[in-house]
Design a protein around this motif. Structure first.
Motif, PDB file in Angstrom:
ATOM      1  N   MET A   1     -15.225 -40.752  34.265  1.00  0.00           N
ATOM      2  CA  MET A   1     -15.492 -39.444  33.671  1.00  0.00           C
ATOM      3  C   MET A   1     -14.375 -38.453  33.972  1.00  0.00           C
ATOM      4  O   MET A   1     -14.007 -37.641  33.121  1.00  0.00           O
ATOM      5  N   VAL A   2     -13.804 -38.524  35.187  1.00  0.00           N
ATOM      6  CA  VAL A   2     -12.736 -37.589  35.548  1.00  0.00           C
ATOM      7  C   VAL A   2     -11.347 -38.160  35.242  1.00  0.00           C
ATOM      8  O   VAL A   2     -10.330 -37.592  35.635  1.00  0.00           O
ATOM      9  N   GLY A   3     -11.305 -39.275  34.512  1.00  0.00           N
ATOM     10  CA  GLY A   3     -10.023 -39.852  34.102  1.00  0.00           C
ATOM     11  C   GLY A   3      -9.294 -40.604  35.191  1.00  0.00           C
ATOM     12  O   GLY A   3      -8.066 -40.756  35.140  1.00  0.00           O
ATOM     13  N   MET A   4     -10.039 -41.117  36.186  1.00  0.00           N
ATOM     14  CA  MET A   4      -9.412 -41.821  37.307  1.00  0.00           C
ATOM     15  C   MET A   4      -9.906 -43.255  37.442  1.00  0.00           C
ATOM     16  O   MET A   4      -9.714 -43.894  38.488  1.00  0.00           O
ATOM     17  N   GLY A   5     -10.502 -43.787  36.400  1.00  0.00           N
ATOM     18  CA  GLY A   5     -11.023 -45.148  36.462  1.00  0.00           C
ATOM     19  C   GLY A   5      -9.947 -46.188  36.759  1.00  0.00           C
ATOM     20  O   GLY A   5     -10.181 -47.147  37.503  1.00  0.00           O
ATOM     21  N   ASP A   6      -8.751 -45.977  36.216  1.00  0.00           N
ATOM     22  CA  ASP A   6      -7.679 -46.952  36.427  1.00  0.00           C
ATOM     23  C   ASP A   6      -7.035 -46.830  37.807  1.00  0.00           C
ATOM     24  O   ASP A   6      -6.201 -47.657  38.184  1.00  0.00           O
ATOM     25  N   LYS A   7      -7.411 -45.792  38.555  1.00  0.00           N
ATOM     26  CA  LYS A   7      -6.858 -45.579  39.903  1.00  0.00           C
ATOM     27  C   LYS A   7      -7.903 -45.840  40.992  1.00  0.00           C
ATOM     28  O   LYS A   7      -7.697 -45.470  42.145  1.00  0.00           O
ATOM     29  N   ARG A   8      -8.992 -46.491  40.639  1.00  0.00           N
ATOM     30  CA  ARG A   8     -10.112 -46.641  41.582  1.00  0.00           C
ATOM     31  C   ARG A   8      -9.731 -47.370  42.865  1.00  0.00           C
ATOM     32  O   ARG A   8     -10.305 -47.113  43.927  1.00  0.00           O
ATOM     33  N   ASN A   9      -8.753 -48.243  42.792  1.00  0.00           N
ATOM     34  CA  ASN A   9      -8.377 -49.033  43.970  1.00  0.00           C
ATOM     35  C   ASN A   9      -7.160 -48.485  44.705  1.00  0.00           C
ATOM     36  O   ASN A   9      -6.633 -49.138  45.613  1.00  0.00           O
ATOM     37  N   GLN A  10      -6.729 -47.280  44.325  1.00  0.00           N
ATOM     38  CA  GLN A  10      -5.583 -46.659  44.993  1.00  0.00           C
ATOM     39  C   GLN A  10      -6.053 -45.794  46.163  1.00  0.00           C
ATOM     40  O   GLN A  10      -7.105 -45.170  46.107  1.00  0.00           O
TER      41      GLN A  10
ATOM     42  N   VAL B   1      -0.589 -29.496  36.091  1.00  0.00           N
ATOM     43  CA  VAL B   1      -1.687 -30.299  36.626  1.00  0.00           C
ATOM     44  C   VAL B   1      -2.992 -29.514  36.616  1.00  0.00           C
ATOM     45  O   VAL B   1      -4.080 -30.083  36.535  1.00  0.00           O
ATOM     46  N   ILE B   2      -2.887 -28.193  36.696  1.00  0.00           N
ATOM     47  CA  ILE B   2      -4.083 -27.348  36.659  1.00  0.00           C
ATOM     48  C   ILE B   2      -4.887 -27.623  35.389  1.00  0.00           C
ATOM     49  O   ILE B   2      -6.119 -27.621  35.399  1.00  0.00           O
ATOM     50  N   VAL B   3      -4.188 -27.909  34.286  1.00  0.00           N
ATOM     51  CA  VAL B   3      -4.861 -28.188  33.013  1.00  0.00           C
ATOM     52  C   VAL B   3      -5.770 -29.405  33.153  1.00  0.00           C
ATOM     53  O   VAL B   3      -6.899 -29.418  32.641  1.00  0.00           O
ATOM     54  N   GLU B   4      -5.298 -30.454  33.860  1.00  0.00           N
ATOM     55  CA  GLU B   4      -6.093 -31.668  34.043  1.00  0.00           C
ATOM     56  C   GLU B   4      -7.413 -31.336  34.740  1.00  0.00           C
ATOM     57  O   GLU B   4      -8.494 -31.742  34.302  1.00  0.00           O
ATOM     58  N   VAL B   5      -7.304 -30.599  35.847  1.00  0.00           N
ATOM     59  CA  VAL B   5      -8.492 -30.287  36.639  1.00  0.00           C
ATOM     60  C   VAL B   5      -9.405 -29.331  35.875  1.00  0.00           C
ATOM     61  O   VAL B   5     -10.636 -29.468  35.898  1.00  0.00           O
ATOM     62  N   THR B   6      -8.818 -28.367  35.173  1.00  0.00           N
ATOM     63  CA  THR B   6      -9.613 -27.431  34.380  1.00  0.00           C
ATOM     64  C   THR B   6     -10.433 -28.176  33.330  1.00  0.00           C
ATOM     65  O   THR B   6     -11.614 -27.873  33.116  1.00  0.00           O
ATOM     66  N   ASN B   7      -9.830 -29.158  32.689  1.00  0.00           N
ATOM     67  CA  ASN B   7     -10.535 -29.923  31.661  1.00  0.00           C
ATOM     68  C   ASN B   7     -11.713 -30.685  32.249  1.00  0.00           C
ATOM     69  O   ASN B   7     -12.768 -30.808  31.618  1.00  0.00           O
ATOM     70  N   VAL B   8     -11.529 -31.217  33.472  1.00  0.00           N
ATOM     71  CA  VAL B   8     -12.626 -31.929  34.138  1.00  0.00           C
ATOM     72  C   VAL B   8     -13.775 -30.964  34.416  1.00  0.00           C
ATOM     73  O   VAL B   8     -14.941 -31.278  34.155  1.00  0.00           O
ATOM     74  N   ILE B   9     -13.462 -29.779  34.939  1.00  0.00           N
ATOM     75  CA  ILE B   9     -14.512 -28.812  35.268  1.00  0.00           C
ATOM     76  C   ILE B   9     -15.193 -28.326  33.990  1.00  0.00           C
ATOM     77  O   ILE B   9     -16.413 -28.131  33.960  1.00  0.00           O
ATOM     78  N   ARG B  10     -14.429 -28.147  32.924  1.00  0.00           N
ATOM     79  CA  ARG B  10     -15.031 -27.755  31.634  1.00  0.00           C
ATOM     80  C   ARG B  10     -16.044 -28.814  31.185  1.00  0.00           C
ATOM     81  O   ARG B  10     -17.101 -28.486  30.636  1.00  0.00           O
ATOM     82  N   ARG B  11     -15.696 -30.076  31.398  1.00  0.00           N
ATOM     83  CA  ARG B  11     -16.612 -31.150  30.996  1.00  0.00           C
ATOM     84  C   ARG B  11     -17.887 -31.101  31.837  1.00  0.00           C
ATOM     85  O   ARG B  11     -18.979 -31.349  31.335  1.00  0.00           O
ATOM     86  N   LEU B  12     -17.749 -30.784  33.125  1.00  0.00           N
ATOM     87  CA  LEU B  12     -18.932 -30.643  33.976  1.00  0.00           C
ATOM     88  C   LEU B  12     -19.829 -29.537  33.444  1.00  0.00           C
ATOM     89  O   LEU B  12     -21.055 -29.657  33.433  1.00  0.00           O
ATOM     90  N   VAL B  13     -19.200 -28.438  33.025  1.00  0.00           N
ATOM     91  CA  VAL B  13     -19.953 -27.299  32.500  1.00  0.00           C
ATOM     92  C   VAL B  13     -20.725 -27.704  31.250  1.00  0.00           C
ATOM     93  O   VAL B  13     -21.894 -27.350  31.077  1.00  0.00           O
ATOM     94  N   SER B  14     -20.087 -28.472  30.369  1.00  0.00           N
ATOM     95  CA  SER B  14     -20.703 -28.792  29.079  1.00  0.00           C
ATOM     96  C   SER B  14     -21.650 -29.992  29.149  1.00  0.00           C
ATOM     97  O   SER B  14     -22.643 -30.038  28.419  1.00  0.00           O
ATOM     98  N   ASP B  15     -21.376 -30.968  30.032  1.00  0.00           N
ATOM     99  CA  ASP B  15     -22.141 -32.218  30.029  1.00  0.00           C
ATOM    100  C   ASP B  15     -23.216 -32.303  31.103  1.00  0.00           C
ATOM    101  O   ASP B  15     -24.117 -33.135  31.010  1.00  0.00           O
ATOM    102  N   TYR B  16     -23.111 -31.477  32.148  1.00  0.00           N
ATOM    103  CA  TYR B  16     -24.079 -31.541  33.244  1.00  0.00           C
ATOM    104  C   TYR B  16     -24.766 -30.190  33.385  1.00  0.00           C
ATOM    105  O   TYR B  16     -24.180 -29.148  33.157  1.00  0.00           O
ATOM    106  N   SER B  17     -26.020 -30.220  33.833  1.00  0.00           N
ATOM    107  CA  SER B  17     -26.739 -28.961  34.055  1.00  0.00           C
ATOM    108  C   SER B  17     -26.524 -28.498  35.488  1.00  0.00           C
ATOM    109  O   SER B  17     -27.468 -28.164  36.207  1.00  0.00           O
ATOM    110  N   LEU B  18     -25.259 -28.496  35.899  1.00  0.00           N
ATOM    111  CA  LEU B  18     -24.926 -28.089  37.251  1.00  0.00           C
ATOM    112  C   LEU B  18     -24.754 -26.577  37.341  1.00  0.00           C
ATOM    113  O   LEU B  18     -24.246 -25.941  36.415  1.00  0.00           O
ATOM    114  N   THR B  19     -25.168 -26.037  38.444  1.00  0.00           N
ATOM    115  CA  THR B  19     -24.886 -24.646  38.767  1.00  0.00           C
ATOM    116  C   THR B  19     -23.595 -24.636  39.578  1.00  0.00           C
ATOM    117  O   THR B  19     -23.431 -25.442  40.488  1.00  0.00           O
ATOM    118  N   MET B  20     -22.669 -23.745  39.252  1.00  0.00           N
ATOM    119  CA  MET B  20     -21.361 -23.772  39.900  1.00  0.00           C
ATOM    120  C   MET B  20     -20.943 -22.395  40.383  1.00  0.00           C
ATOM    121  O   MET B  20     -21.129 -21.399  39.691  1.00  0.00           O
TER     122      MET B  20
END
Length: 274
Positions: free
Chosen positions: A153-162, A201-220
């Protein structure tokens, strides 16, 4: 905590319609004569993204640290999901929370720090699995599946073993977000998560947090010095000064038409520094 405070003024539990996910009620934090939080009242609704801005020393990071129970409060009560966080009910009264109670309540809250705090000897996947498996007691297979899903989900699936040393700052921050989410929190806290990152790199992290906002009912709740980041991502912005909320509103209101002189001065200084 101030043992002399009359706790009978605070409810044992928040009930009824519209109960906030997070409530600070008359919360004070002091270090000797230094007032860090001055009887703070703040409600955060379920699913709301609140960004906290303000000058250094204004108390904004202390808000997150008290929510994570990394700092004790001197007065007031903090509630999470309707239940007291800093206190617990005993014989029909509120009393300071025990460590066991704090641990159970803390499981509702996830936090991402600016320095990532990943375990260096573990891979990205192992970092994400550690908490669910050993703290929540989730079976290893289930913890692995959930961790792999979150890393994807955060775009790190291919780095799971790093290991963290093989990852860039932005990659480490995304793993840290996945690790916090693996604990299934209801509230996510972000402390300057973009401050140690390069602008692109801030753009990468911002996009992840935006997805959390839109896809999860998390309070932040997020503390940041990045005004553009706050404007883009928040439902509400709180400007802190002197341990209290000087002004708050939507990003459009606070950044476009601030009402308080201290807010205007702060935003003007930030613009000049850019």
């Amino acid at each position: 905590m101030d043992e002399t405070e009359d706790l009978s003024q605070y409810p044992l539990e928040l009930t009824g319609a519209g109960v906030p996910m997070v409530r600070f009620q008359k919360v004070a934090k002091r270090y000797g004569s230094l007032i860090v939080l001055e009887h703070l009242d703040l409600d955060v609704a379920e699913g709301e993204m609140v960004t906290i801005v303000g000058p250094s020393g204004s108390g904004k990071t202390t808000v997150l640290r008290t929510l994570m129970t990394l700092e004790n409060i001197n007065e007031g009560v903090i509630y999470v999901d309707g239940k007291p966080l800093t206190h617990m009910e005993k014989d029909g009264k509120l009393v300071p929370a025990s460590q066991k109670y704090l641990r159970s309540m803390r499981s509702k809250i996830g936090m991402c720090f600016q320095n990532f705090n990943l375990f260096p000897h573990m891979t990205a996947l192992e970092n994400c699995m550690e908490g669910p498996e050993h703290v929540l007691g989730i079976p290893r297979k289930q913890a692995r599946e959930r961790s792999e899903e979150l890393l994807e989900m955060v775009g790190m699936g291919d780095k799971r073993n790093q290991h963290p040393s093989r990852l860039s700052g932005g990659q480490q921050q995304r793993v840290a977000i996945a690790r916090a989410l693996a604990m299934r929190p209801k509230v996510m806290l972000f402390d300057e998560v973009t401050s140690a990152l390069d602008p692109e790199v801030i753009v990468e992290v911002t996009n992840v947090i935006r997805r959390l906002v839109s896809d999860y009912s998390l309070t932040m709740l997020m503390v940041t010095h990045q005004m553009g980041f706050a404007r883009d991502i928040a439902d509400r912005v709180c400007f802190f000064f002197g341990g209290r909320i000087e002004e708050q509103g939507t990003p459009e209101q606070l950044f476009g038409n601030p009402q308080r002189k201290r807010t205007q001065q702060f935003l003007s200084a930030v613009k000049e520094a850019v």
